[in-house]
Design an enzyme around this catalytic site. Structure first.
Site, short mmCIF file in Angstrom:
data_model
loop_
_atom_site.label_atom_id
_atom_site.label_comp_id
_atom_site.label_asym_id
_atom_site.label_seq_id
_atom_site.Cartn_x
_atom_site.Cartn_y
_atom_site.Cartn_z
N GLU A 1 -17.33 -11.92 -4.39
CA GLU A 1 -18.16 -12.36 -3.28
C GLU A 1 -17.97 -11.41 -2.09
OE1 GLU A 1 -17.17 -15.85 -0.75
OE2 GLU A 1 -18.97 -16.73 -1.62
N TYR B 1 -25.51 -12.17 2.41
CA TYR B 1 -24.55 -12.79 1.50
C TYR B 1 -24.77 -12.17 0.12
CZ TYR B 1 -22.23 -15.97 -1.60
OH TYR B 1 -21.41 -16.47 -2.57
#
Ligand code: ADP
Ligand code: MG
Length: 399
Positions: A197, A109
């Protein structure tokens, strides 16, 4: 402003972030054609909507043949995709992205956000890729690596190497990870993003570092500096009430109640909504007319608020500093003459030229309910709305 995954990938790749080969399609036929053109034998068909969580909701499909691509697309185009980020209404699928499937060895992530407490850009990363950051912080908080960037010097290579090290990236891939981090950071700052992101960022079986998903959000107030970003706006993904207002230079937020609010300034909007709730009502929306609003702008605001079918009373609350109460009053009068307003209208004015404003409203002969304080205005709005509901007069005629 949000953009689609394929758009974010294109922007990031301009800053040196590696992404898989991919192509956009507006129909199932185009998708199969683009896949064949691209080559390979495994593709991922991805619904382009402004929301994450598509994988779990059926918006990301692995396909190995033309027929599978065709079928995956037929199940997506024209449908609404409901994920945990879209709300129950879902978001319409009008574009799909066909991407070459990447052999994943490990998922990570990676997020870049504005950290308000340190007033810095913060990099948030975790070796628990594939999960949403909310899940990671609930289930594996110790896996999260955080690093804030000193704005005077920007992201330093040693800092990026440290992140790679903490994530357990193989030393041979550190340089690729640094390049990815630097690329995302530069895209964030150069394009005035508020969020980048990449989830998942993956290490592939053949030792590459690739962004498999990408999400970017931009600061609306800086879009004027980036025409190439602002043209990526996709209105099909926005609340139609909000995009109509944005087209008219007004900022509008749609809510679920039935009292429409026209105010100036976001702080006053919050106070107005709180007071309406305190008086026992619920706001349907708020529309911020901003500073120095002309009568025409106020009239436009009225039309927009009235176009929301949930509105059963309108509360105008203006604290005029830069604004002028007489202009606002003229705008209200203009709107009431032009637009069919069949719900109670409550106006509270304070500040610059308030006496003139009150006079204009009083002399207009229009059924405007005036109030002197915000509390009084909220009580009258809620009272008038309740009364109307009781009398059955709130059932509006179609406009
Ligand atoms: P979302 O976050 O909206 O669910 P993603 O783009 O992250 O959508 O895709 C969901 C999952 O699908 C990813 O976590 C990844 O495992 C897989 N995936 C996505 N794109 C590819 C690709 N090009 N190759 C291989 N797997 C992929
Ligand atoms: Mg994702």
């Amino acid at each position: 402003m949000d953009i689609h995954e394929y758009q974010a990938k294109e922007l990031l790749s301009n800053f040196g972030v590696e992404v898989p080969p991919g192509a956009l399609a507006y129909s199932p036929e185009q998708a199969t054609y683009r896949a064949r053109e691209m080559g390979g034998d495994k593709w991922i068909v991805k619904a382009q909507v402004h929301a994450g969580g598509r994988g779990k909701a059926g918006g990301v499909k692995l396909c190995e043949t033309d027929v599978e691509i065709q079928e995956a697309c037929e199940g997506m185009f024209g449908q609404k995709l409901v994920t945990h980020q879209t709300g129950s209404e879902g978001k319409g699928i009008y574009r799909v992205y066909v991407e070459g499937a990447v052999p994943i060895a490990k998922e990570f992530y990676l997020g870049f956000v504005l950290d308000r407490s340190s007033q810095r850009i913060m990099i948030v990363a975790s070796a628990e890729g594939g999960m949403e950051i909310e899940e990671i912080s609930a289930e594996r908080p110790d896996s999260i690596v955080r690093s804030t960037v000193e704005p005077a010097v920007g992201l330093q290579d040693f800092q990026a190497r440290e992140i790679a090290f903490k994530l357990g990236i193989e030393p041979a891939l550190t340089q690729k990870m640094v390049r990815t981090l630097q690329g995302c950071y530069r895209a964030f700052t150069d394009l005035d993003a508020t969020m980048v992101e990449v989830n998942p960022l993956v290490v592939t079986g053949d030792d590459r570092v690739v962004a498999l998903d990408a999400k970017m959000t931009f600061d609306d107030n800086a879009l004027f500096r980036h025409p190439q970003v602002s043209e990526l706006r996709d209105k099909s993904q926005e609340d139609p009430r909000e995009s109509r207002a944005a087209d008219r230079g007004l900022s509008y937020v749609g809510l679920d109640g039935n009292i429409g609010c026209i105010v100036n300034g976001a702080g006053l909007a919050m106070a107005t909504m709180d007071t309406i709730m305190l008086a026992g009502g619920e706001p349907a929306n708020f529309l911020d007319i901003g500073g120095g609003a002309t009568p025409e702008r106020v009239a436009k605001a009225f039309r927009l608020v009235m176009s929301d079918k949930n509105v059963q009373a309108v509360l105008v609350n203006i604290f005029a500093g830069i604004n002028r109460c007489d202009w606002v009053a003229e705008g209200v009068v203009q709107a009431l003459k032009e637009v069919q307003v069949d719900v109670p209208v409550i106006v509270r004015l304070a500040g610059t030229n308030v006496e003139e404003g009150q006079k204009i409203l009083a002399q207009s002969g229009l059924p405007v309910i005036r109030a002197n304080t915000l509390m009084e205005a909220a009580e009258r709005a809620v009272g008038a709305w309740r009364n109307d509901v009781a009398m059955g007069t709130h059932l509006k005629v179609a406009k």
